[in-house]
Motif scaffolding. Sequence first.
Motif, short mmCIF file in Angstrom:
data_model
loop_
_atom_site.label_atom_id
_atom_site.label_comp_id
_atom_site.label_asym_id
_atom_site.label_seq_id
_atom_site.Cartn_x
_atom_site.Cartn_y
_atom_site.Cartn_z
N SER A 91 33.94 47.70 28.72
CA SER A 91 33.02 46.81 28.01
C SER A 91 32.25 47.57 26.94
N SER A 114 30.98 43.28 36.98
CA SER A 114 29.89 42.70 37.77
C SER A 114 30.43 42.03 39.03
N LEU A 115 31.55 41.31 38.89
CA LEU A 115 32.17 40.65 40.04
C LEU A 115 32.62 41.68 41.06
N ILE A 137 25.08 39.65 33.17
CA ILE A 137 26.08 38.57 33.28
C ILE A 137 25.79 37.47 32.27
N PHE A 143 37.48 36.20 29.47
CA PHE A 143 37.43 36.61 30.87
C PHE A 143 38.81 37.04 31.34
N LEU A 158 31.99 41.02 32.91
CA LEU A 158 32.02 40.04 34.00
C LEU A 158 32.88 40.53 35.15
N GLY A 166 34.20 39.87 28.75
CA GLY A 166 35.05 39.63 29.90
C GLY A 166 35.12 40.83 30.83
N ALA A 182 26.70 38.70 28.85
CA ALA A 182 28.15 38.78 28.68
C ALA A 182 28.75 37.41 28.37
N VAL A 183 28.29 36.39 29.08
CA VAL A 183 28.76 35.03 28.81
C VAL A 183 28.34 34.60 27.41
#
Length: 341
Positions: free
Chosen positions: A61, A36-37, A167, A205, A33, A30, A170-171
């Motif tokens: 992370s 990255s966002l 990404i 997340f 993410l 999470g 990570a998911v």
Amino acid sequence: MTAPELYWLDAGHWDVFVAIYLFLGGLSGGAFLVASLAEVIGSRSGYEGYEYVTKWGFLTSFLTIAAGSITLLLHLSGPFLRAFTFPVQFTNWSSWMAIGTWVIVIFSFLVMFRAIWATFGTEATDDPSGLPRHVVARTGFEGYIDRAADTTRPTGLAAVAVQVIGIVLAVLLIVYTALLLSDVGWNVPLWNPNILPLLFLASGFSAGIAAVLMLSQLASDIDSHLVHRFSILDDAIIIVEIVVLAALLYTLSTGGLADTETYASLTEGYGLLLWVGVLGLGLVVPLVISGAQQVVEFLREENVLMTKRICTTKFGLVIAGSFMLRFVIIYAAIHQPVYVG
């Protein structure tokens, strides 16, 4: 017709260390993410502060996946021992143990470099806190790491590829922590392979947003409006998480004998932890805090210190709720008989 046989999961294999590992794995994915966002939005908007969220996101992370891996290694026994024999069974792509182990290894290396690129070198964020650089500077290796960061940092299409791969990993990391349970306990109703991955993804997340933004505002004192934007995103994800959790409970309550008994065990035996801890403190109260903050800021001038304290409280509850969710998912299952046949 033969009556179904009963057995219980070996509680020795499913202790609090597993819950901690699942929590840290989801938090790590999470946080990545979120970083990255923030990286994408910051590069396009030019709004100051996103670079701090990016840096602290990758650092969070990396630290959490490192801590989670250590936790798992300390726990290793039973079914989890096979997960780290992946060099032997790496072709067994039907096993989420093998797949997940590869994901952890590759993700760990990638997030380590992403944290280094965001913290060191000529293009690194000039963070007012300077904490990571200060710690490394005391070792005398700061110059070497700066040069390594500048030498290895990708550009152009390579940078985009690294971003996309990260990404995806990570998911997969977050989802894997749920599918691992259903892979080991395929007939455990609570470890539903269709719903649990979605629940863990939303929870991971949400916890990632909470951890990264709480750390960013405490360490780098980022703009409160930026915190507010991510807080609203967290609210939306919390609502999704509530819906998915309701779907899991509904599926259990309307299923067969094993499902309904699991539902009873979950809502009665662990009812206090589920309703008060996970749902109340971890999901509903953060939404209430966020809504109350909106009303207060609308009625009077924003107080930066108060906003920071409110957000810290909200984010702390979200993180605690994420851990309690995994705790109850593990312990409600091991104390409920499993039907076979």
